[in-house]
Design an enzyme around this catalytic site. Structure first.
Site, PDB file in Angstrom:
ATOM      1  N   HIS A   1       5.327   9.493  -3.244  1.00  0.00           N
ATOM      2  CA  HIS A   1       4.799   8.288  -2.591  1.00  0.00           C
ATOM      3  C   HIS A   1       5.911   7.399  -2.051  1.00  0.00           C
ATOM      4  CE1 HIS A   1       0.458   8.471  -3.767  1.00  0.00           C
ATOM      5  NE2 HIS A   1       0.966   9.392  -4.568  1.00  0.00           N
TER       6      HIS A   1
ATOM      7  N   ASP B   1      10.331   1.366   2.170  1.00  0.00           N
ATOM      8  CA  ASP B   1       9.000   1.562   1.589  1.00  0.00           C
ATOM      9  C   ASP B   1       8.530   2.970   1.939  1.00  0.00           C
ATOM     10  OD1 ASP B   1       6.656   0.791   0.320  1.00  0.00           O
ATOM     11  OD2 ASP B   1       6.506  -1.100   1.434  1.00  0.00           O
TER      12      ASP B   1
HETATM   13  P1  ADQ Z   1       3.380   0.216  -3.729  1.00  0.00           P
HETATM   14  O1  ADQ Z   1       4.848   0.017  -3.826  1.00  0.00           O
HETATM   15  O2  ADQ Z   1       2.602  -0.370  -4.808  1.00  0.00           O
HETATM   16  O3  ADQ Z   1       2.985   1.759  -3.600  1.00  0.00           O
HETATM   17  P2  ADQ Z   1       1.847  -0.585  -1.241  1.00  0.00           P
HETATM   18  O4  ADQ Z   1       1.699   0.608  -0.403  1.00  0.00           O
HETATM   19  O5  ADQ Z   1       2.137  -1.817  -0.485  1.00  0.00           O
HETATM   20  O6  ADQ Z   1       3.020  -0.439  -2.299  1.00  0.00           O
HETATM   21  O7  ADQ Z   1       0.528  -0.779  -2.068  1.00  0.00           O
HETATM   22  C1  ADQ Z   1       0.268  -1.975  -2.762  1.00  0.00           C
HETATM   23  C2  ADQ Z   1      -1.233  -2.099  -3.064  1.00  0.00           C
HETATM   24  O8  ADQ Z   1      -1.412  -3.188  -3.954  1.00  0.00           O
HETATM   25  C3  ADQ Z   1      -2.053  -2.366  -1.837  1.00  0.00           C
HETATM   26  O9  ADQ Z   1      -3.248  -1.637  -1.913  1.00  0.00           O
HETATM   27  C4  ADQ Z   1      -2.327  -3.883  -1.909  1.00  0.00           C
HETATM   28  O10 ADQ Z   1      -3.559  -4.259  -1.367  1.00  0.00           O
HETATM   29  C5  ADQ Z   1      -2.329  -4.111  -3.396  1.00  0.00           C
HETATM   30  N1  ADQ Z   1      -1.861  -5.477  -3.680  1.00  0.00           N
HETATM   31  C6  ADQ Z   1      -0.681  -5.986  -3.382  1.00  0.00           C
HETATM   32  N2  ADQ Z   1      -0.609  -7.260  -3.776  1.00  0.00           N
HETATM   33  C7  ADQ Z   1      -1.768  -7.551  -4.337  1.00  0.00           C
HETATM   34  C8  ADQ Z   1      -2.310  -8.719  -4.973  1.00  0.00           C
HETATM   35  N3  ADQ Z   1      -1.638  -9.866  -5.139  1.00  0.00           N
HETATM   36  N4  ADQ Z   1      -3.532  -8.649  -5.458  1.00  0.00           N
HETATM   37  C9  ADQ Z   1      -4.214  -7.514  -5.348  1.00  0.00           C
HETATM   38  N5  ADQ Z   1      -3.790  -6.401  -4.779  1.00  0.00           N
HETATM   39  C10 ADQ Z   1      -2.571  -6.415  -4.290  1.00  0.00           C
HETATM   40  C11 ADQ Z   1       3.679   3.017  -3.523  1.00  0.00           C
HETATM   41  C12 ADQ Z   1       4.814   3.086  -2.493  1.00  0.00           C
HETATM   42  C13 ADQ Z   1       4.284   2.720  -1.134  1.00  0.00           C
HETATM   43  C14 ADQ Z   1       3.103   3.633  -0.744  1.00  0.00           C
HETATM   44  C15 ADQ Z   1       2.083   3.663  -1.864  1.00  0.00           C
HETATM   45  C16 ADQ Z   1       0.982   4.677  -1.607  1.00  0.00           C
HETATM   46  O11 ADQ Z   1       5.879   2.228  -2.866  1.00  0.00           O
HETATM   47  O12 ADQ Z   1       5.299   2.826  -0.151  1.00  0.00           O
HETATM   48  O13 ADQ Z   1       2.496   3.123   0.413  1.00  0.00           O
HETATM   49  O14 ADQ Z   1       2.680   3.974  -3.102  1.00  0.00           O
HETATM   50  O15 ADQ Z   1       1.503   5.941  -1.386  1.00  0.00           O
END
Ligand code: ADQ
Length: 754
Positions: A181, A389
């Site tokens: 990921h 990311d």
């Molecule tokens: P993450 O590093 O967790 O995931 P991201 O892809 O941005 O990063 O996902 C975060 C998730 O958390 C999103 O669904 C977002 O809506 C949710 N979220 C963030 N802040 C929030 C809040 N305050 N309250 C509720 N929900 C919140 C890892 C990798 C990423 C990759 C994903 C999926 O680091 O690059 O995109 O896996 O493969």
């Protein structure tokens, strides 16, 4: 010795194959509260994506329960039993010290920073590595317990990079896929990772390795070459006789969930009404992140302050809502980040705000999805500032919530999402002033352009949703497994002298093709010392003398060199420079297989090779007509291999647009035209000697593989020495091959041949 065949793999798994999902966390988490044990449910994209597969195939999900204490507690045990029965979620229990070393240690303080290009944040101690190994082992035991033949095992992410190989050892036939990921780091950064070899070896136990982008996939291939010296094709890698498929499969979101909340959820509507009342008349910038140093939160806040200072017109007209969910708080770096962000928030609001205007709204907690969707709907601009990311799902979620085509996505070019969201306004988040300019541009974008960009993004996000991603991953895994047969069929047997002798004697029209160095005699310290000894000349003479034989020596050596050494062997065909030139013994001159476009390239490549000679005592450059070769046989072995990998990676990029390639041979890196290979010359040979009823080809290095690959299945292809090969047979060394040839060809003095 009997036949040495590899295990036969099962045919393609059936359509309704069961899935075993393995990830660090389950979609359920245990929580200890004052009232007792509770189950918290995560509704992330991954959980939504996996749900239909788990239901359809009665699959299992294996992951850490998220809690380590009181493992014997009956209430806790009852909850876990309930998860297993009703949700098909099987908890892995990790002892406290293992969990800490694994999760907060190696996974998040070693792997996470290196994989996100932050080597300066790397912390490593051998104990946390041992915990990582142990945690992977405990996971593997749990998977083995649940596994049934024909299951598809899908492993997620960097916490479990050793698991593919651990499972391969216990379940050699299992279909194992791995999805990363997070990004894969560049080949400059990956080598700083302690225990990098073990990690790569762990990963290549899988049948399928999938990444978020092509860029990450290419970086993985570069690391394989540089660290393990393993070459790979763009979509495939061979681990011995087992193929490993490589794919770029960008993850999507469960867009329907967002559309549903957006269109028909009361709570979302209520949140939206509240927010719009608060910010009516102001332009809203939105940022949603886990509070991780890779997400670029301080950088964003500084760029925002820059925007407010440099564009007084924005004053009181704009507001930034920054949502930051606390994460990994047990790790010092994250606490420092939190302090830094709090300071910046205070500074911006204190210094730039007015009694009627708070420029920055900072929400440092997780919010419900309904509120998140309301904010996506509200926001004029969504600002993704990741310094690095894997993908970034927030970008896709925002876009999914803009069906009307309003709103602007500002996206860091260092997020994987940038590879497929080209209509966003891209930023370099490290460049504060340019980022501020882009935000100003986003706020001022004219309606037509805004809608054009957003509509294209919206449609693409809906099309490539998480279900589509899951289907593609599983289809690729099934295909990868069905590919095994192709390789297994080429697994070599030990050559049996009696079998080949009989076939040889029965044949009337034989084609015999031999490599020279390493095949008919051992490698010499310098190429010019490998003068053919008498027994080899006797053997070649005896074979070429037989009117039923066409004997061909196919070598990497130059035409001039071959003439000098083998010119006296009557009837012997010679092929020089790996197939670039050929000499029919009845002709007086050499024939070029193709004309070389130009040899100007040598002037560019020579200084590079000379630089490698300077760094590697005992190595030297050989110039041929079509090729340049760097020989490092006399160099210190490990250093030589390491430099050879580095040289090939460097030349690969440099020569990409030309007909030249850098090839690794036995202690040699050779730069030559792609078409000059032993496979290409075969056609020419067969054209002049049609329908042989016996073909024997023997060789010891990678250049001979081109020949083995092109020969018909009935040919006796023989790989001399250890190592992976596509040949049908192996023989231990040049002496055993010579003994065999002496037996079948009967030179005048067979005893001298061995
Ligand atoms: P993450 O590093 O967790 O995931 P991201 O892809 O941005 O990063 O996902 C975060 C998730 O958390 C999103 O669904 C977002 O809506 C949710 N979220 C963030 N802040 C929030 C809040 N305050 N309250 C509720 N929900 C919140 C890892 C990798 C990423 C990759 C994903 C999926 O680091 O690059 O995109 O896996 O493969």
């Amino acid at each position: 010795m009997g036949l040495e065949r590899v295990t036969r793999f099962p045919a393609r798994p059936s359509e309704d194959a069961r899935i075993i999902v393995v990830s660090n966390r389950l979609p359920l988490t245990l929580q200890r509260t004052e009232e007792g044990w509770l189950t918290a449910r995560s509704s992330g994209g991954l959980a939504s994506a996996m749900a239909p597969f788990l239901r359809k195939g009665e699959g299992d999900w294996i992951g850490w329960a998220g809690d380590t204490g009181e493992r014997g507690n009956p209430e806790r045990c009852a909850i876990l039993a309930d998860w297993a029965e009703k949700e098909r979620c099987f908890a892995v229990d990790l002892p406290d010290d293992v969990a800490a070393g694994f999760y907060e240690g190696y996974a998040n303080q070693t792997l996470w920073p290196v994989f996100h290009n932050f080597p300066s944040q790397l912390r490593f101690d051998a104990k946390s590595w041992e915990a990582y190994v142990e945690a992977n082992r405990i996971f593997s035991d749990r998977v083995v317990e649940r596994y049934k033949p024909n299951d598809l095992i899908w492993i997620h992410d960097y916490h479990l990079m050793l698991l593919p190989q651990m499972l391969r050892e216990k379940l050699p036939d299992a279909a194992i896929g791995f999805f990363l990921h997070i990004p894969f780091p560049s080949s400059e950064i990956f080598p700083v990772l302690p225990r990098r070899e073990e990690l790569l070896e762990g990963l290549i136990g899988a049948d399928l390795l999938a990444f978020q982008t092509h860029g990450h996939l290419q970086q993985f291939r570069a690391a394989l070459l540089r660290i393990l010296g393993m070459e790979s094709k763009i979509a495939e890698l061979a681990v011995g006789s087992r193929p490993v498929r490589l794919e770029a499969l960008p993850i999507g979101i469960a867009s329907e969930e967002y559309t549903q909340l957006l269109n028909s959820d009361d709570k979302t509507a209520q949140h939206y009404a509240e927010w719009i009342e608060r910010y009516c008349g102001r332009r809203v910038l939105l940022a949603v992140d886990r509070l991780d140093y890779t997400k670029g939160v301080p950088e964003r806040l500084r760029a925002y302050a820059h925007l407010l200072r440099s564009s007084p017109g924005q004053k009181e007209k704009v507001v930034l809502i920054q949502i930051a969910v606390p994460t990994r708080e047990a790790i010092d770096t994250y606490q420092e980040l939190r302090t830094e962000v709090n300071r910046l928030v205070g500074e911006i609001n204190g210094k730039l705000g007015t009694p009627d205007w708070t420029p920055l709204v900072y929400i440092n907690r997780s919010i419900e999805k309904s509120e998140l969707v309301a904010l996506y709907k509200l926001a004029d601009v969504c600002w993704i500032g990741s310094l690095r990311d894997g993908m970034n799902l927030v970008a896709k979620e925002y876009v999914a919530c803009k069906p009307e085509g309003d709103g602007v996505l500002v996206l860091s070019e260092f997020a994987g999402a940038a590879a497929e969201m080209g209509e966003a306004l891209l930023i370099n988040p490290f460049d504060e002033s340019r980022t501020a300019e882009t935000i100003a541009r986003a706020l001022a974008l004219d309606e037509q352009e805004r809608r054009l960009r957003m509509t294209a993004l919206h449609n693409r996000v809906l099309r490539n949703d998480v279900f589509h991603w899951g289907d593609r991953f599983l289809a690729a895994l099934q295909e990868a497994v069905s590919e095994r047969g192709r390789y297994a069929d080429t697994q070599p047997e030990r050559l049996q002298p009696s079998e080949i002798h009989d076939a040889y004697v029965d044949a009337h029209r034989r084609l015999l093709i031999f490599d020279y160095d390493g095949t008919l005699l051992p490698f010499a310290r310098r190429p010019q010392q490998a003068v053919p000894p008498l027994p080899v000349l006797d053997l070649l003479n005896a074979m070429a003398d037989d009117s039923k034989n066409r004997v061909v020596l196919v070598s990497g050596r130059s035409a001039e060199n071959l003439d000098r050494w083998f010119g006296t062997v009557q009837g012997l065909w010679l092929v020089g420079e790996h197939g670039a030139e050929l000499r029919d013994p009845s002709a007086s001159t050499w024939e070029a297989l193709r004309t070389q476009s130009s040899s100007d390239w040598k002037a560019t490549v020579t200084p590079i090779l000379e630089h490698f000679v300077d760094r590697t005592p005992g190595s030297f450059v050989e110039e041929k007509k079509y090729a340049l070769a760097w020989h490092y046989r006399m160099a210190e072995p490990e250093f030589g291999e390491w430099l050879a990998n580095e040289l090939v990676s460097m030349l690969e990029a440099m020569l990409a647009e030309t007909e030249l390639r850098a090839f690794r041979g036995e202690k040699i890196v050779e730069i030559k035209p792609v078409w000059a290979n032993k496979g290409e010359v075969l056609e020419r040979l067969l054209a002049s000697y049609a329908d042989p009823d016996f073909i024997l080809a023997a060789g010891d290095d990678r250049t001979d593989e081109d020949l083995f690959e092109r020969l018909p299945e009935r040919a006796w292809t023989v790989h001399v020495g250890p190592g992976p090969t596509r040949a049908s047979f192996v023989t231990p060394d040049f002496q055993s091959l010579r003994r065999l040839l002496a037996l079948i060809a009967k030179p005048r003095d067979a005893r001298r041949a061995s």
